[in-house]
Design a protein around this motif. Structure first.
Motif, short mmCIF file in Angstrom:
data_model
loop_
_atom_site.label_atom_id
_atom_site.label_comp_id
_atom_site.label_asym_id
_atom_site.label_seq_id
_atom_site.Cartn_x
_atom_site.Cartn_y
_atom_site.Cartn_z
N TYR A 103 0.78 -1.20 0.02
CA TYR A 103 -0.02 0.01 -0.09
C TYR A 103 0.87 1.20 -0.06
CZ TYR A 103 -3.36 -3.37 1.39
OH TYR A 103 -4.00 -4.63 1.59
N ALA A 104 0.25 2.49 -0.15
CA ALA A 104 0.94 3.70 -0.06
C ALA A 104 0.50 4.57 1.01
CB ALA A 104 0.64 4.33 -1.67
N GLY A 105 1.41 5.54 1.51
CA GLY A 105 1.37 6.42 2.43
C GLY A 105 1.90 7.37 2.16
N GLN A 106 1.91 8.67 2.86
CA GLN A 106 2.55 9.89 2.50
C GLN A 106 2.29 10.84 3.81
OE1 GLN A 106 0.40 11.23 -0.92
NE2 GLN A 106 -0.95 12.59 0.38
N CYS A 107 3.51 11.86 3.59
CA CYS A 107 2.96 12.90 4.40
C CYS A 107 1.93 13.89 3.77
CB CYS A 107 4.12 14.06 4.65
SG CYS A 107 4.28 15.58 5.27
N ASN A 108 1.06 14.47 4.50
CA ASN A 108 -0.19 15.09 3.93
C ASN A 108 -0.12 16.63 4.50
OD1 ASN A 108 -2.36 15.31 2.21
ND2 ASN A 108 -3.74 14.99 3.95
N GLN A 109 0.96 17.04 5.11
CA GLN A 109 0.95 18.35 5.42
C GLN A 109 2.35 19.02 4.50
OE1 GLN A 109 -0.61 20.15 8.19
NE2 GLN A 109 0.67 21.87 7.47
N PHE A 110 2.13 20.12 4.32
CA PHE A 110 3.15 20.74 3.44
C PHE A 110 4.18 21.26 4.37
CE2 PHE A 110 5.42 24.67 1.94
CZ PHE A 110 5.75 23.99 0.74
N CYS A 111 5.54 20.62 4.23
CA CYS A 111 6.57 20.86 4.94
C CYS A 111 7.84 21.09 4.47
CB CYS A 111 6.78 19.35 5.65
SG CYS A 111 6.94 17.98 4.60
N GLY A 112 7.78 21.79 3.49
CA GLY A 112 9.12 22.36 2.70
C GLY A 112 8.99 21.99 1.05
N ILE A 113 10.10 22.44 0.70
CA ILE A 113 10.37 22.14 -0.75
C ILE A 113 10.43 20.73 -1.29
CG2 ILE A 113 11.40 24.26 -1.34
CD1 ILE A 113 14.10 22.86 -1.18
#
Length: 216
Positions: A174-184
């Protein structure tokens, strides 16, 4: 609509928490459609039947149309939302496993305290069919931990641990991700989730840690 299909689909749940969230979405969509249909009927009656409803006082229109009509739909939706949210709480019972998820620009480190603090990078291993408490934190800025097909997102806050209980129904990837803008580098801060059979889970984590399993 981008969340309807693909590996990050929120409407293709693979765990009880995600199923509760998807169910709430469908219930809310249905309620909104019913409310919209009611308002549309009133609007069309006004357009095609001039004078319709003129015998009803403005005060009654405000009470019936502005308060009673929405309440008939919104109150049941609120009750269901509270019920669905209650199912997502992680403190109902002690989970048999605990994994630490540590966010850092621009990667994730996963630590398994019950397996001797073994670590994997950008690859999270989970046992299928078992609840797991994910203790999420950050080493630098605020990130967000999110596996759409398993549960909702939760913030990763520096110096603080937030707890998210998830459960994967079936083995697979499965796939996961950071969902909060945290930089470039935010767009590249994603990770892979590998769900193992319960009996294979400890060996899979040990093998991954020994081989330095890291995916970019």
């Amino acid at each position: 609509m981008s969340g309807c299909t693909g590996p990050l689909s929120t409407l293709d749940p693979s765990g009880p928490a995600a199923a509760s969230i998807a169910g709430l979405w469908w219930v809310m969509l249905t309620g909104a459609a019913i409310l919209f249909a009611m308002v549309l009927v009133l609007f069309l009656m006004t357009v095609f039947r001039p004078g319709w409803g003129s015998q009803v006082s403005p005060a009654r229109w405000i009470v019936l149309g502005g308060l009673v009509l929405p309440a008939v739909i919104l109150i049941p939706l609120i009750c269901y939302a509270l019920y669905a949210g209650e199912l997502l709480l992680p403190l109902r019972a002690r989970a048999p496993a605990r994994i630490e998820a540590i966010g850092q620009q621009w990667r994730w480190t996963f630590r398994y305290p019950e397996l001797g603090n073994l670590e994997t990078g950008n690859v999270l291993h989970l046992p299928a069919g078992r609840p797991v408490d994910i203790a999420v934190t950050s080493m630098d800025v605020v990130h967000a931990f999110w596996i759409p097909r398993f549960a909702g997102k939760i913030d990763a806050v520096p110096g603080h641990q937030t707890l998210l209980r998830i459960q994967a129904d079936q083995p697979g990837q499965y796939a996961g991700q950071c969902n909060q803008f945290c930089g470039i580098g935010h767009a590249h801060m994603h990770f892979t989730v590998i769900v193992d059979r319960p009996e294979d889970f400890p060996a899979a984590v040990k093998s991954a840690a020994a081989n330095g399993e890291v995916k970019k």
